[in-house]
Design an enzyme around this catalytic site. Sequence first.
Site: not given
Length: 374
Positions: A260, A311
């Site tokens: 991320h 996700d």
Amino acid sequence: MEETVGRGLEDVVVAESDICFIDGHEGRLLYRGYNVDDLAREATYEEVAYLLWHGHLPKSAELKAFTEAIGKEAFLPPDVLAFLAGVPAGATPMEVLRTAVSMLSLSDPTSEHVGDQTDRTKALRLLAKTPSIVAAFDRLRNHQKPVMPRPDFGLAKNFLYMLHGEPPVDEDAHILDVCLILHADHEFNASTFAARVTAGTLSDMYSAITSAIGTLKGPLHGGANEQVMRMLLEIGAEDKVESWIKDALANKKKISGFGHRVYRTEDPRARHLRAFSEEIGTRRGDLKYFRMTQKVEQTVFAEKGIYLNVDLYSGSVYYQMGIAIDLFTPIFAIARTAGWTTHVMEQLAHNRLIRPRAQYVGPERELWVPIEKR
Ligand code: CMC
């Protein structure tokens, strides 16, 4: 001009905002000051959308009126239904959603009004109609009739009802509702930024959300949840996970569902999704996909020290609910519509055109060569 290059705009702060806060080191996510863990435990998606738009939690009467208004707006205009029925075979749901959301402006006489009270009405239209678009398209491509929305259902339950043609079990409706809450906003992520750039030109709400959907679609952003499930299906079994991941990493492949730009620890949303993946697997008597995902998580962390993101587990959550893989990113879009529309309204409230510069590194003294001499 100062000659620095912030590749990918990493850590560049481009505006003040009071919508969403991410603490990437502590793994904390707040919407309007409320911790997403509390919202996931206590709120409904409608309550969170109201919070994002208005900046405060609704009272009961306000929430009731808001939920009813969403229910009434869930019907699709005839031109959009006709488009969905005529989409060429093989079109992906994200392409279809992007196009259908853009079409919604055609049936809105106020579509060109910008920065007034009609933006709230447009935001409501978009929030209510995106689930209907996704569900109707999925049924039509499977040669089934679209199911009319039930205004008495909440948004998440209604989506599953319109998709499957029968009311979902309460547990699935609740899990999807929380998934929508967890995806509702995330500060200046790529799709939100795209929406704000479009809004910043004083273009309209529909254009801004169309930009956002096109941006979310990419596998580095919202498209990652679909890639995770495709990876699990390709790997096939828990005992094959470790060698598959090691091999992929040795070949410099990025593993979807990890990494991320902001979080340097576990993404706080992932904890809820991990628990849901296990819960649905347990309920269905098959923990294969939960266990495989867990093994993927452990292996990537052991090999690279990279944390999972939102996700990773959402893939197996939606899959186990019987949702087609290519609808996972559209579900992300349904959820993020609350955040996108809030950011468009905030951008317009303090607007200044967003127009960064490039550091030019090309030639400066090229001489013109006539076409016959090139
Ligand atoms: N698998 C393997 N290595 C990774 C991964 C990954 N998923 N993510 C980052 N790395 C490595 C990367 O190779 C790089 O290593 P090195 O410095 O040795 O070259 C280092 O970590 C930094 O990565 P980066 O790509 O420069 O980081 P970024 O901030 O530009 O990209 C990201 C962030 C999310 C695009 C990236 O982590 C990625 O591609 N992840 C996979 C796709 C994914 O899951 N996307 C969903 C993001 S979260 C929700 C959303 O936005 O939709």
